[in-house]
Design a protein around this motif. Sequence first.
Motif, PDB file in Angstrom:
ATOM      1  N   SER A   1       0.840  -1.299  -0.057  1.00  0.00           N
ATOM      2  CA  SER A   1       0.048   0.066   0.247  1.00  0.00           C
ATOM      3  C   SER A   1       0.987   1.209  -0.158  1.00  0.00           C
ATOM      4  O   SER A   1       0.162   2.341  -0.441  1.00  0.00           O
ATOM      5  N   SER A   2       2.078   1.184   0.385  1.00  0.00           N
ATOM      6  CA  SER A   2       2.930   2.201   0.428  1.00  0.00           C
ATOM      7  C   SER A   2       3.316   2.779  -1.048  1.00  0.00           C
ATOM      8  O   SER A   2       3.715   4.077  -1.301  1.00  0.00           O
ATOM      9  N   THR A   3       3.409   1.783  -1.921  1.00  0.00           N
ATOM     10  CA  THR A   3       3.871   2.091  -3.178  1.00  0.00           C
ATOM     11  C   THR A   3       2.619   1.746  -4.517  1.00  0.00           C
ATOM     12  O   THR A   3       3.062   2.603  -5.490  1.00  0.00           O
ATOM     13  N   VAL A   4       1.596   1.128  -3.929  1.00  0.00           N
ATOM     14  CA  VAL A   4       0.754   1.031  -5.014  1.00  0.00           C
ATOM     15  C   VAL A   4      -0.513   1.381  -4.521  1.00  0.00           C
ATOM     16  O   VAL A   4      -1.050   1.268  -3.320  1.00  0.00           O
ATOM     17  N   SER A   5      -1.349   2.298  -5.268  1.00  0.00           N
ATOM     18  CA  SER A   5      -2.603   2.724  -5.032  1.00  0.00           C
ATOM     19  C   SER A   5      -3.625   1.761  -5.146  1.00  0.00           C
ATOM     20  O   SER A   5      -3.772   0.971  -6.158  1.00  0.00           O
ATOM     21  N   GLY A   6      -4.617   1.697  -4.262  1.00  0.00           N
ATOM     22  CA  GLY A   6      -5.753   1.012  -4.069  1.00  0.00           C
ATOM     23  C   GLY A   6      -6.855   1.537  -5.088  1.00  0.00           C
ATOM     24  O   GLY A   6      -6.998   2.511  -5.404  1.00  0.00           O
ATOM     25  N   PRO A   7      -8.220   0.711  -5.146  1.00  0.00           N
ATOM     26  CA  PRO A   7      -9.040   1.148  -5.895  1.00  0.00           C
ATOM     27  C   PRO A   7      -9.978   2.447  -5.237  1.00  0.00           C
ATOM     28  O   PRO A   7     -10.583   3.179  -5.764  1.00  0.00           O
ATOM     29  N   ALA A   8      -9.634   2.742  -3.794  1.00  0.00           N
ATOM     30  CA  ALA A   8     -10.423   3.817  -3.019  1.00  0.00           C
ATOM     31  C   ALA A   8      -9.629   4.139  -1.873  1.00  0.00           C
ATOM     32  O   ALA A   8      -8.667   3.286  -1.525  1.00  0.00           O
TER      33      ALA A   8
END
Length: 317
Positions: free
Chosen positions: A178-185
């Motif tokens: 999560s620190s480097t990849v964006s999630g859907p929301a």
Amino acid sequence: MFSPCPVSLALLATTVIGVVATGGFPPVTGSPGLCGYDPVDASCTVVLEACVSTVSDRNNPYGTAACVAAAACYPGNPDAFLGNFYCRFNNFSGPKSANIPRVPSTIVGNILVRGEFVSYQSFSTWYTNLVTSINPGVTKLIDPAFVKTTFDIILAWTGFCSNGEIPPSNFVDWFQWSSTVSGPATTCGLVNGCTTTYYPYVIDLTVTCAKDQNAVSNPFSVPSCVAAALNWVDGIDSFLSAVTCRHNINFNTNLAPPASNNLPALSFNLPVANPPPYTQQNFIDFTYGSLSAIGTSSVRYPQIIDWVTHRWLIITS
């Protein structure tokens, strides 16, 4: 009933923008320390300190339950947590979350519902039990809005807002990516209008206030609520939003924040050492006395008296 307080609580309803969680991570609500921001939430501070003091393998912090909890609650993201973690060992270039071992099943298994998924309730129960096992005195200071916001962020990133159930592999992915990849929301909207503050002692008063049945309907009959309201920097209406949100979480209700000018008036005389008028020293004594009344040695007092005296100047100006 006569109150020696020089102004009506309803008249303190001037507001400044409250601190809310935005951007997909817990808000930065603490002051910067030597190794990064210090969490304002008492429970997050406890798990962070326990993580540092009990971790068995610094190259595998997620192998320690307290470190998993700290990574979840630390303001910023898991990499920000790791920066703080490694800094405390005089290592300012430790690995990032993508490059350390994943959260093991032995820890995740304690958070799952029937071994299938992580829910808000299972996460909250695990987190609360962990905090209690580390320092029982902090249990009553856990901010329910903070815990629910923490779960909301993980839930949104993993993309399971619709049912609130995170499969274990996706839950573990959050700590890794999560620190480097964006999630859907960035949020599922589980916590709305839950303002917070930069001052830990005011949060402790507010969390205590929100546990009272009268916190929303008649807050000015509850000493901890009055102390929190008077010390809430952003004004009474912001405080009422904060306490209503937390009260709703505690009692599973959906009450709207009341308007300060529609609430019953202060129903007890604020304690004074001398006859009125109410003085700055009376205000300081009431604030500190309300904190002591919470009944735990883990309660946070103002780091400097100027925080309280400055608030007094605003009230009386």
